[in-house]
Design an enzyme around this catalytic site. Structure first.
Site, mmCIF file in Angstrom:
data_model
loop_
_atom_site.group_PDB
_atom_site.id
_atom_site.type_symbol
_atom_site.label_atom_id
_atom_site.label_comp_id
_atom_site.label_asym_id
_atom_site.label_seq_id
_atom_site.Cartn_x
_atom_site.Cartn_y
_atom_site.Cartn_z
ATOM 1 N N CYS A 26 0.824 -1.207 0.000
ATOM 2 C CA CYS A 26 0.000 0.000 0.000
ATOM 3 C C CYS A 26 0.857 1.256 0.000
ATOM 4 O O CYS A 26 0.570 2.223 -0.711
ATOM 5 C CB CYS A 26 -0.926 -0.007 1.211
ATOM 6 S SG CYS A 26 -1.971 1.462 1.344
ATOM 7 N N CYS A 39 -5.695 -1.968 8.058
ATOM 8 C CA CYS A 39 -6.816 -1.036 8.185
ATOM 9 C C CYS A 39 -8.151 -1.632 7.751
ATOM 10 O O CYS A 39 -9.195 -1.242 8.257
ATOM 11 C CB CYS A 39 -6.532 0.240 7.396
ATOM 12 S SG CYS A 39 -6.452 0.013 5.595
#
Length: 364
Positions: free
Chosen positions: A106, A204
């Protein structure tokens, strides 16, 4: 090219990125706040938590902080590309018997990739984050260096080892010279609404930490029970599906034995989880692939480094050298516990990140 002083700060709604935005403004930068929308509608509930750094609540917190600081704030919808590149990667790696770290991917592809492009569109030269790392430029090598943050308990250089020279050129890390308690104290002094907000957890999009439950919701008929076997091939029982297991795991196996059993390997082709004893989960050598180097352009020969095989691991002395197919052979001076395919091995020269790669396999 003239460098402007506009910087886009990735605001996750947490205390670190909020104070980072303040510090940048204090330093005289023209600051704009960017918050990524990374949840997709059918998995929105996965982000609906104070523990998720990209929940709706987190976005609202980021907007409040931006108002207090007097900086413009934008929400950038990256949900489709995040799902395609990060969530799918995470799921597919587990289905292949590996244990991935999606944050590593990410950071390179989303935060310093897609979000950086959005920053450019808004006229910014820099993208900043609340990571506890430092950046320097080495005049001798003409390369940007990534260095550990001074707060060793919060250093996040491990998850940024895949950044390219271009990405580092445009990156700012305002928190690298601070300790976490200083940032908390500053947030309280500024009366920011996120001053006492708890830490976000590692992944997340899975705030409840139920990895297997999340994966099951993403795939149809992709998780099948199979056999447990020992390192000699003897049948020991049945497992629930390989997504439930990782190298070094002891709990939740459901096997009885006179000695503790640990997962030592996963045979995806035959859907077999291989177990052994404590001594079977240690190793000294591994092969890494998809390597990225920061302090050097390329690994030309043997090099002494310190290295760690997961985010929470301790650095240990190792020797790295080129291996066939652009891979790297890593030999530790001391055996390492649970060398896990899919995790990253990151190389250091004192506080400088040399580079790193994805663990392909343990050799011995």
């Amino acid at each position: 090219m003239e460098i402007n002083n506009r910087v886009a700060i990735g605001m996750s709604g947490g205390v670190d990125s909020s104070v980072a935005a303040y510090l940048l403004k204090k330093q005289g930068f023209d600051v704009i706040g960017l918050t990524m929308r990374v949840w997709v509608d059918h998995e929105a509930k996965a982000f609906d938590s104070d523990k998720s750094c990209y929940s709706l609540k987190a976005t609202q917190d980021a907007k409040k902080v931006a108002e207090i600081l007097g900086i413009p704030h934008y929400t950038v919808d990256l949900s489709k590309i995040f799902y395609d590149k990060i969530v799918n990667y995470f799921v597919n790696e587990y289905l292949k018997g590996r244990t991935p770290n999606p944050c590593v991917l990410c950071n390179r592809q989303i935060k310093f990739g897609e979000l950086l492009e959005k920053a450019f569109e808004l006229g910014a030269y820099y993208i900043a984050t609340g990571h506890y790392v430092r950046k320097e430029y080495d005049e001798k090598t003409k390369r940007y260096l990534l260095k550990k943050g001074i707060d060793s308990s919060k250093d996040q250089s491990y998850v940024l080892y895949r950044l390219t020279q271009k990405q580092l050129e445009h990156a700012l890390f305002p928190l690298g010279n601070y300790k976490k308690e200083e940032i908390r104290a500053l947030a309280e002094e500024l009366k920011l609404p996120v001053a006492k907000k708890p830490e976000s957890q590692e992944i997340c999009f899975i705030p409840d930490n139920d990895y297997s439950g999340f994966i099951k919701r993403q795939v149809e008929n992709g998780v099948k029970p199979g056999e447990f076997r020992d390192i000699n091939g003897n049948f020991l029982g049945y497992h629930k599906g390989i997504i439930h297991y990782t190298i070094g795991q002891r709990r939740g196996l459901g096997l009885s034995s006179d000695r503790p059993l640990y997962v030592v390997d996963i045979d995806v082709k035959n859907n077999v989880v291989i177990v052994g004893h404590q001594e079977d989960i240690w190793g000294e050598e591994l092969i890494s692939y998809n390597n990225n180097f920061i302090s050097i352009e390329k690994l030309e020969g043997e090099m002494k480094v310190t290295a760690k095989i997961r985010y929470t691991a301790k650095e240990e002395e190792a020797i790295i050298k080129p291996h066939e197919g652009n891979r790297v052979l890593v030999k530790f001076l001391k055996p390492q516990r649970a060398i896990t395919p899919g995790q990253s091995v990151v190389f250091y020269d004192k506080d400088v990140v040399v580079g790193g790669g994805i663990i392909k396999k343990k050799l011995r």
